[in-house]
Design a protein around this motif. Structure first.
Motif, PDB file in Angstrom:
ATOM      1  N   MET A  25       0.850  -1.188   0.000  1.00  0.00           N
ATOM      2  CA  MET A  25       0.000   0.000   0.000  1.00  0.00           C
ATOM      3  C   MET A  25       0.890   1.242   0.000  1.00  0.00           C
ATOM      4  SD  MET A  25      -3.247   0.903   0.027  1.00  0.00           S
ATOM      5  CE  MET A  25      -4.204  -0.446   0.749  1.00  0.00           C
ATOM      6  N   PRO A  26       0.705   2.168  -0.957  1.00  0.00           N
ATOM      7  CA  PRO A  26       1.573   3.358  -1.003  1.00  0.00           C
ATOM      8  C   PRO A  26       1.372   4.254   0.205  1.00  0.00           C
ATOM      9  CG  PRO A  26      -0.246   3.580  -2.539  1.00  0.00           C
ATOM     10  CD  PRO A  26      -0.303   2.182  -2.030  1.00  0.00           C
ATOM     11  N   SER A  27       2.421   4.979   0.537  1.00  0.00           N
ATOM     12  CA  SER A  27       2.325   5.942   1.633  1.00  0.00           C
ATOM     13  C   SER A  27       1.414   7.087   1.223  1.00  0.00           C
ATOM     14  CB  SER A  27       3.714   6.469   1.987  1.00  0.00           C
ATOM     15  OG  SER A  27       3.636   7.383   3.055  1.00  0.00           O
ATOM     16  N   ARG A 156     -10.996 -19.140 -14.073  1.00  0.00           N
ATOM     17  CA  ARG A 156     -10.494 -17.766 -14.023  1.00  0.00           C
ATOM     18  C   ARG A 156     -11.475 -16.862 -14.756  1.00  0.00           C
ATOM     19  NH1 ARG A 156      -4.418 -15.648 -14.329  1.00  0.00           N
ATOM     20  NH2 ARG A 156      -4.928 -14.738 -12.323  1.00  0.00           N
ATOM     21  N   ILE A 157     -11.730 -15.689 -14.197  1.00  0.00           N
ATOM     22  CA  ILE A 157     -12.583 -14.696 -14.848  1.00  0.00           C
ATOM     23  C   ILE A 157     -11.695 -13.555 -15.325  1.00  0.00           C
ATOM     24  CG2 ILE A 157     -14.469 -13.054 -14.539  1.00  0.00           C
ATOM     25  CD1 ILE A 157     -15.664 -14.916 -12.452  1.00  0.00           C
ATOM     26  N   TYR A 158     -11.823 -13.210 -16.589  1.00  0.00           N
ATOM     27  CA  TYR A 158     -11.055 -12.116 -17.189  1.00  0.00           C
ATOM     28  C   TYR A 158     -11.961 -10.907 -17.317  1.00  0.00           C
ATOM     29  CZ  TYR A 158      -7.955 -15.964 -18.425  1.00  0.00           C
ATOM     30  OH  TYR A 158      -7.122 -17.059 -18.368  1.00  0.00           O
ATOM     31  N   THR A 159     -11.445  -9.753 -16.945  1.00  0.00           N
ATOM     32  CA  THR A 159     -12.220  -8.525 -17.055  1.00  0.00           C
ATOM     33  C   THR A 159     -11.334  -7.433 -17.622  1.00  0.00           C
ATOM     34  OG1 THR A 159     -13.756  -7.071 -15.854  1.00  0.00           O
ATOM     35  CG2 THR A 159     -11.718  -7.674 -14.721  1.00  0.00           C
ATOM     36  N   THR A 160     -11.917  -6.319 -18.006  1.00  0.00           N
ATOM     37  CA  THR A 160     -11.153  -5.243 -18.637  1.00  0.00           C
ATOM     38  C   THR A 160     -11.239  -3.972 -17.802  1.00  0.00           C
ATOM     39  OG1 THR A 160     -13.059  -4.572 -19.979  1.00  0.00           O
ATOM     40  CG2 THR A 160     -11.533  -6.172 -20.953  1.00  0.00           C
ATOM     41  N   ALA A 161     -10.272  -3.092 -17.998  1.00  0.00           N
ATOM     42  CA  ALA A 161     -10.252  -1.810 -17.287  1.00  0.00           C
ATOM     43  C   ALA A 161      -9.539  -0.782 -18.144  1.00  0.00           C
ATOM     44  CB  ALA A 161      -9.555  -1.952 -15.931  1.00  0.00           C
ATOM     45  N   ALA A 162      -9.807   0.492 -17.837  1.00  0.00           N
ATOM     46  CA  ALA A 162      -9.148   1.594 -18.543  1.00  0.00           C
ATOM     47  C   ALA A 162      -7.661   1.620 -18.200  1.00  0.00           C
ATOM     48  CB  ALA A 162      -9.806   2.916 -18.159  1.00  0.00           C
ATOM     49  N   GLN A 163      -6.886   2.355 -18.988  1.00  0.00           N
ATOM     50  CA  GLN A 163      -5.435   2.344 -18.854  1.00  0.00           C
ATOM     51  C   GLN A 163      -4.963   2.817 -17.486  1.00  0.00           C
ATOM     52  OE1 GLN A 163      -3.414   0.953 -21.142  1.00  0.00           O
ATOM     53  NE2 GLN A 163      -1.808   1.231 -19.611  1.00  0.00           N
ATOM     54  N   TRP A 164      -5.683   3.748 -16.857  1.00  0.00           N
ATOM     55  CA  TRP A 164      -5.238   4.251 -15.551  1.00  0.00           C
ATOM     56  C   TRP A 164      -5.117   3.143 -14.521  1.00  0.00           C
ATOM     57  CZ3 TRP A 164      -8.288   3.132 -11.465  1.00  0.00           C
ATOM     58  CH2 TRP A 164      -9.655   2.901 -11.709  1.00  0.00           C
ATOM     59  N   TYR A 165      -5.881   2.066 -14.703  1.00  0.00           N
ATOM     60  CA  TYR A 165      -5.876   0.966 -13.742  1.00  0.00           C
ATOM     61  C   TYR A 165      -4.504   0.296 -13.650  1.00  0.00           C
ATOM     62  CZ  TYR A 165      -7.425  -3.347 -11.437  1.00  0.00           C
ATOM     63  OH  TYR A 165      -7.562  -4.392 -10.562  1.00  0.00           O
ATOM     64  N   PHE A 166      -3.706   0.414 -14.711  1.00  0.00           N
ATOM     65  CA  PHE A 166      -2.419  -0.279 -14.771  1.00  0.00           C
ATOM     66  C   PHE A 166      -1.240   0.627 -14.412  1.00  0.00           C
ATOM     67  CE2 PHE A 166      -5.484  -2.211 -17.571  1.00  0.00           C
ATOM     68  CZ  PHE A 166      -5.394  -3.553 -17.253  1.00  0.00           C
ATOM     69  N   GLU A 167      -1.524   1.869 -14.059  1.00  0.00           N
ATOM     70  CA  GLU A 167      -0.454   2.792 -13.721  1.00  0.00           C
ATOM     71  C   GLU A 167      -0.019   2.613 -12.268  1.00  0.00           C
ATOM     72  OE1 GLU A 167      -2.213   6.540 -14.600  1.00  0.00           O
ATOM     73  OE2 GLU A 167      -2.223   6.214 -16.778  1.00  0.00           O
ATOM     74  N   GLU A 168       1.208   3.006 -11.977  1.00  0.00           N
ATOM     75  CA  GLU A 168       1.700   2.929 -10.609  1.00  0.00           C
ATOM     76  C   GLU A 168       0.851   3.834  -9.710  1.00  0.00           C
ATOM     77  OE1 GLU A 168       4.093   1.107  -9.042  1.00  0.00           O
ATOM     78  OE2 GLU A 168       4.099  -0.051 -10.900  1.00  0.00           O
ATOM     79  N   PRO A 169       0.450   3.349  -8.541  1.00  0.00           N
ATOM     80  CA  PRO A 169      -0.405   4.158  -7.675  1.00  0.00           C
ATOM     81  C   PRO A 169       0.348   5.335  -7.067  1.00  0.00           C
ATOM     82  CG  PRO A 169       0.240   2.132  -6.571  1.00  0.00           C
ATOM     83  CD  PRO A 169       0.714   2.008  -7.988  1.00  0.00           C
ATOM     84  N   ASN A 170      -0.307   6.484  -7.011  1.00  0.00           N
ATOM     85  CA  ASN A 170       0.278   7.663  -6.381  1.00  0.00           C
ATOM     86  C   ASN A 170       0.193   7.557  -4.860  1.00  0.00           C
ATOM     87  OD1 ASN A 170       0.805   8.933  -8.866  1.00  0.00           O
ATOM     88  ND2 ASN A 170      -1.314   9.670  -8.975  1.00  0.00           N
ATOM     89  N   SER A 171       0.942   8.410  -4.193  1.00  0.00           N
ATOM     90  CA  SER A 171       0.931   8.431  -2.726  1.00  0.00           C
ATOM     91  C   SER A 171      -0.197   9.336  -2.233  1.00  0.00           C
ATOM     92  CB  SER A 171       2.287   8.908  -2.203  1.00  0.00           C
ATOM     93  OG  SER A 171       3.294   7.986  -2.553  1.00  0.00           O
ATOM     94  N   ASP A 172      -1.417   8.919  -2.500  1.00  0.00           N
ATOM     95  CA  ASP A 172      -2.587   9.665  -2.063  1.00  0.00           C
ATOM     96  C   ASP A 172      -3.755   8.694  -1.892  1.00  0.00           C
ATOM     97  OD1 ASP A 172      -3.355   9.052  -4.665  1.00  0.00           O
ATOM     98  OD2 ASP A 172      -3.123  11.095  -5.421  1.00  0.00           O
ATOM     99  N   TYR A 173      -4.930   9.235  -1.619  1.00  0.00           N
ATOM    100  CA  TYR A 173      -6.096   8.386  -1.378  1.00  0.00           C
ATOM    101  C   TYR A 173      -6.418   7.511  -2.583  1.00  0.00           C
ATOM    102  CZ  TYR A 173     -10.928   7.107  -0.249  1.00  0.00           C
ATOM    103  OH  TYR A 173     -12.092   6.411  -0.014  1.00  0.00           O
ATOM    104  N   LEU A 174      -6.416   8.097  -3.786  1.00  0.00           N
ATOM    105  CA  LEU A 174      -6.753   7.326  -4.983  1.00  0.00           C
ATOM    106  C   LEU A 174      -5.707   6.249  -5.271  1.00  0.00           C
ATOM    107  CD1 LEU A 174      -8.144  10.105  -7.339  1.00  0.00           C
ATOM    108  CD2 LEU A 174      -9.422   8.417  -6.015  1.00  0.00           C
ATOM    109  N   GLY A 175      -4.451   6.566  -4.980  1.00  0.00           N
ATOM    110  CA  GLY A 175      -3.415   5.566  -5.161  1.00  0.00           C
ATOM    111  C   GLY A 175      -3.607   4.377  -4.223  1.00  0.00           C
ATOM    112  N   ARG A 176      -3.974   4.655  -2.991  1.00  0.00           N
ATOM    113  CA  ARG A 176      -4.233   3.572  -2.041  1.00  0.00           C
ATOM    114  C   ARG A 176      -5.487   2.786  -2.431  1.00  0.00           C
ATOM    115  NH1 ARG A 176      -1.380   3.992   2.756  1.00  0.00           N
ATOM    116  NH2 ARG A 176      -3.070   3.219   4.082  1.00  0.00           N
ATOM    117  N   ARG A 177      -6.444   3.474  -3.024  1.00  0.00           N
ATOM    118  CA  ARG A 177      -7.650   2.791  -3.500  1.00  0.00           C
ATOM    119  C   ARG A 177      -7.297   1.811  -4.622  1.00  0.00           C
ATOM    120  NH1 ARG A 177     -12.749   2.785  -5.742  1.00  0.00           N
ATOM    121  NH2 ARG A 177     -14.443   3.194  -4.261  1.00  0.00           N
ATOM    122  N   LEU A 178      -6.433   2.241  -5.533  1.00  0.00           N
ATOM    123  CA  LEU A 178      -6.017   1.385  -6.631  1.00  0.00           C
ATOM    124  C   LEU A 178      -5.264   0.163  -6.097  1.00  0.00           C
ATOM    125  CD1 LEU A 178      -5.684   0.808  -9.636  1.00  0.00           C
ATOM    126  CD2 LEU A 178      -3.714   2.348  -9.655  1.00  0.00           C
ATOM    127  N   ALA A 179      -4.387   0.371  -5.132  1.00  0.00           N
ATOM    128  CA  ALA A 179      -3.640  -0.752  -4.564  1.00  0.00           C
ATOM    129  C   ALA A 179      -4.586  -1.762  -3.906  1.00  0.00           C
ATOM    130  CB  ALA A 179      -2.628  -0.233  -3.546  1.00  0.00           C
TER     131      ALA A 179
END
Length: 326
Positions: A25-27, A156-179
């Protein structure tokens, strides 16, 4: 990430597995760490946490006129033209409450959603058919919990997501949400792949008998009568099912107090529908019924990445076409 074609399938899946692997989990600043702490939420009964979230949602409705108008506009875009059109303001108030609760459920220690016997039977019928299964969902309710009852070690279930889903999480609330999303995916037998250019890859998965999830409520080039108005929807689900002879399994989730229940509708068989238009119409009808049972739980169609301000009470226009005209 490379485009999915033929023998590249396995290498693309391996790459997707690497990109969405669980990571620490990012700081973040103390306030954001507290907002996103599952450990803190273990200290109070779930009923107390949900009741507090409901109170915050009601307070936001009373105290923030801009947010109140935003919620009303969202609900008008959703229910205009339907039997619930005159309930838009009431549903908007419920929407603010529901979104506050769903955000808490996201961070609370995970609970497996329940599933009733009819839903379990529908799922079993589809997964035991020997054909590919296209799980068709909308951005309705606690979407991160919806697939839990359908996951299995052998499937196994395969699903899709927008490109932002694959980016490194930032050190903020949204980054922790992604993690946390990634951790949740890792606990299930599920793999996320980029949505852009994924049709060929999804088709290959369905042709070999796998299960894939595709969101139905996304903009596209197919004018569809949906939620009482013309909506420019993607027809990818219907096209995939027709191209691969896959069954379509509509799935949703409902919050019930502090828990959730996954609901699985009867599978749609593309063999029973003569063409793309008829299958798209049938699938739209199923999802319209599911949404109108709990419209306050649907994500705002005008959010970034969806209709982006072009979903109104009269119609939902295609934002891609609008951008091309500028």
């Amino acid at each position: 990430m490379a485009t999915a074609q033929g023998p590249q399938l396995e290498s693309i899946l391996v790459e997707a597995e690497f990109l969405t692997r669980p990571r620490p989990m990012p700081s973040a600043p103390l306030r954001e760490r507290l907002r996103s702490s599952s450990a803190l939420r273990r200290l109070a009964p779930a009923s107390v946490i949900v009741a507090a979230a409901q109170s915050r949602g009601r307070a936001l409705w009373r105290s923030d006129p801009a947010t109140r108008q935003y919620a009303i506009a969202a609900m008008e875009a959703i229910v205009a033209g339907t039997a619930r059109a005159d309930q838009a303001e009431q549903l908007a108030r419920q929407c603010l409450v529901e979104q506050a609760v769903l955000e808490e459920l996201f961070w609370m220690p995970w609970r497996m959603p329940s599933i009733d016997r009819a839903s379990a039977n529908h799922a079993q019928a589809a997964f035991s058919s020997g054909r590919g299964v296209l799980i068709s969902s909308c951005h309705l309710g606690a979407i991160g919990l919806r697939l839990w009852p359908l996951s299995a070690p052998e499937r196994r279930i395969y699903t899709t997501a927008a490109q932002w889903y694959f980016e490194e999480p930032n050190s903020d609330y949204l980054g922790r949400r992604l993690a946390r999303w990634w951790r949740q995916i890792a606990r299930r037998n599920e793999l996320v792949i980029p949505a852009s250019g994924s049709f060929a890859l999804l088709a290959q998965l369905l042709e070999r008998g796998d299960a894939v999830q595709v969101y139905f409520d996304m903009p596209g080039g197919t004018r569809t009568q949906f939620l009482g108005k013309p909506v420019m929807l993607s027809s990818g689900s219907a096209r995939l099912a027709l191209a691969t002879d896959a069954l379509i399994l509509p799935v949703t989730i409902r919050r019930e107090g502090v828990g959730c229940r996954t609901e699985v509708c009867a599978p749609l068989d593309p063999r029973s529908h003569p063409d793309l238009e008829e299958l798209q119409h049938a699938l739209a009808g199923v999802h319209e019924s599911l949404i109108l049972e709990q419209p306050q739980a649907l994500e705002d169609p005008n959010r970034p990445g969806a209709w982006e301000g072009l979903a109104s009470a009269a119609e939902w226009a295609n934002p891609r076409e609008a951008r091309q005209l500028r």
